[in-house]
Motif scaffolding. Structure first.
Motif, PDB file in Angstrom:
ATOM      1  N   THR A 287       0.795  -1.315   0.043  1.00 29.53           N
ATOM      2  CA  THR A 287       0.020  -0.032   0.234  1.00 29.53           C
ATOM      3  C   THR A 287       0.976   0.941   0.270  1.00 29.53           C
ATOM      4  O   THR A 287       2.287   1.478   0.553  1.00 29.53           O
ATOM      5  N   SER A 288       0.208   2.259  -0.118  1.00 29.78           N
ATOM      6  CA  SER A 288       1.074   3.956  -0.253  1.00 29.78           C
ATOM      7  C   SER A 288       0.362   4.787   1.085  1.00 29.78           C
ATOM      8  O   SER A 288      -1.150   4.981   0.187  1.00 29.78           O
TER       9      SER A 288
ATOM     10  N   ALA B 224       0.445   7.049   2.151  1.00 30.07           N
ATOM     11  CA  ALA B 224       0.012   8.763   1.506  1.00 30.07           C
ATOM     12  C   ALA B 224      -1.090   9.064   0.693  1.00 30.07           C
ATOM     13  O   ALA B 224      -1.845   9.923   0.837  1.00 30.07           O
ATOM     14  N   VAL B 225      -1.045   7.825  -0.723  1.00 30.99           N
ATOM     15  CA  VAL B 225      -1.939   8.452  -1.329  1.00 30.99           C
ATOM     16  C   VAL B 225      -3.517   7.792  -0.699  1.00 30.99           C
ATOM     17  O   VAL B 225      -4.697   8.273  -0.802  1.00 30.99           O
TER      18      VAL B 225
ATOM     19  N   SER C 167      -5.063   5.858   7.334  1.00 26.84           N
ATOM     20  CA  SER C 167      -4.388   4.857   6.998  1.00 26.84           C
ATOM     21  C   SER C 167      -3.786   3.839   8.002  1.00 26.84           C
ATOM     22  O   SER C 167      -3.533   4.938   9.403  1.00 26.84           O
TER      23      SER C 167
ATOM     24  N   THR D 267      -0.807   2.798   8.567  1.00 25.62           N
ATOM     25  CA  THR D 267      -0.502   2.968   9.138  1.00 25.62           C
ATOM     26  C   THR D 267      -0.041   4.766  10.196  1.00 25.62           C
ATOM     27  O   THR D 267       0.729   4.432  11.159  1.00 25.62           O
TER      28      THR D 267
ATOM     29  N   ASN E   7      -7.180   0.718  -6.052  1.00 22.17           N
ATOM     30  CA  ASN E   7      -5.826   0.369  -6.110  1.00 22.17           C
ATOM     31  C   ASN E   7      -5.729  -0.960  -6.769  1.00 22.17           C
ATOM     32  O   ASN E   7      -6.278  -2.380  -6.868  1.00 22.17           O
TER      33      ASN E   7
ATOM     34  N   GLU F  43      -0.011   7.320  -8.021  1.00 21.07           N
ATOM     35  CA  GLU F  43       1.245   6.605  -8.377  1.00 21.07           C
ATOM     36  C   GLU F  43       1.236   5.449  -8.297  1.00 21.07           C
ATOM     37  O   GLU F  43       0.099   4.598  -8.480  1.00 21.07           O
TER      38      GLU F  43
ATOM     39  N   CYS G 181       3.818   1.564  -8.336  1.00 17.51           N
ATOM     40  CA  CYS G 181       4.340   1.365  -7.367  1.00 17.51           C
ATOM     41  C   CYS G 181       5.208  -0.329  -8.035  1.00 17.51           C
ATOM     42  O   CYS G 181       4.536  -1.342  -8.164  1.00 17.51           O
TER      43      CYS G 181
ATOM     44  N   TYR H 198      -2.214   3.037  -7.865  1.00 16.65           N
ATOM     45  CA  TYR H 198      -3.771   3.859  -7.658  1.00 16.65           C
ATOM     46  C   TYR H 198      -4.067   4.914  -8.832  1.00 16.65           C
ATOM     47  O   TYR H 198      -3.489   5.899  -9.171  1.00 16.65           O
TER      48      TYR H 198
END
Length: 312
Positions: A179-180, A182-183, A191, A193, A222, A249, A251, A274
């Motif tokens: 996952t990202s 920030a997105v 999120s 995190t 995603n 984004e 990845c 994303y």
């Protein structure tokens, strides 16, 4: 895990722990199941997962598991054979502090299946916390965390929502991967995190976070890349994917020139991106464009479409 959760009165798939292909095949033959899932006991990324419809298929899949090592390099000493569930897949990312559970993210999976492979991850979309499905999954997941004794940790829980209610696939006392953050925070408000960091660094922010009303506007998806050809990774694939109008984004999971095989599981995907837009129609249009590019050889350099093209 399944035994513990079942003992708490929560739904889990019918299962067999098999140390031999014969044991697995015999269990399936007498189970009255139409289909089973065979997989390693401890692994990740849909490694070794296979859907089976006959005792012979279960025997072969179990033999494959027992003759291999999992993604962590450990030998597989047993295989897990389970009833294949029918329903919708979700994952619920939580953070727990002193037994107080909060949901940071709930996502709905869409997967593909192909003959001879396990599930191929297609894309995931977030589920607003105010929906009936999210509330049902929240209550079930919290009960699972209590049953498993998870009191101070992030957790990544996969649940199948069936016609009879939620059924546990698995829980890991860890952050969700691939996952990202920030997105996710930008488009969903929180999120896992960020919530885990708050639990450690700013406990008041964790206490003040209300996970029952988290929602957002617009559309977010995603999308896992799916490669269709044997070849070598082409860096231009990521450039082209990033040119999609709703791409926010990209990845990559492979380096330029790295060997690629057709995607058969999460471990063989070239990466993910994303897509976000005000409308779901724009996200869907770009998603279909990406899938067409991939069928034409995007990831192995077999596609000659100008970056920024939006034709499906």
């Amino acid at each position: 895990m399944a035994v513990t959760v079942r003992a708490a009165g929560l739904a889990t798939p019918r299962s067999c722990l098999a140390a031999s292909p014969a044991t697995a095949a015999q269990w399936f033959a007498t189970s009255d199941l139409d289909e089973a899932v065979v997989k390693p006991l401890a692994s990740a990324g849909s490694d070794g997962v296979r859907f089976c419809r006959t005792p012979a298929d279960v025997h072969d899949a179990t033999r494959t598991v027992l003759d291999s090592r999992n993604v962590f390099g450990q030998p597989n000493t047993a295989a897990l054979v389970q009833a294949r569930l029918v329903g919708t897949d979700y994952y619920i990312n939580t953070v727990t502090v002193d037994g107080r559970h909060k949901v940071a993210e709930t996502w709905r999976y869409t997967k593909q299946t192909r003959p001879g492979t396990g599930p191929i991850y297609d894309y995931e979309e977030p589920v607003p916390a105010t929906t009936t499905e999210a509330r049902l999954l929240r209550a079930y997941t919290f009960a699972v965390l209590v049953a498993l004794g998870i009191r101070n940790s992030p957790a990544h829980t996969k649940v199948m929502l069936t016609a009879t209610g939620p059924v546990l696939i698995e829980t890991g006392a860890r952050l969700g991967g691939a996952t990202s953050p920030a997105v996710v925070e930008q488009h969903c408000g929180m999120s896992q995190t960020a919530l885990a960091a708050a639990a450690l660094a700013t406990p008041k922010d964790f206490d003040d976070f209300d996970d029952r009303h988290l929602t957002w506007t617009g559309a977010l998806r995603n999308v896992e890349f799916i490669n269709h050809r044997v070849g070598h990774a082409d860096r231009l694939a990521m450039v082209q994917a990033a040119a999609l109008s709703s791409a926010v984004e990209v990845c990559p999971a492979v380096d330029h020139g790295e060997p690629l095989r057709p995607t058969a599981d999460l471990l063989s995907t070239p990466g993910y991106l994303y897509l976000a837009a005000e409308t779901k129609d724009q996200v869907e249009h770009d998603y279909l464009t990406l899938r067409q590019w991939e069928r034409d050889g995007l990831h192995t350099g077999g596609l000659a479409v100008a970056a920024g093209s939006t034709g499906p």
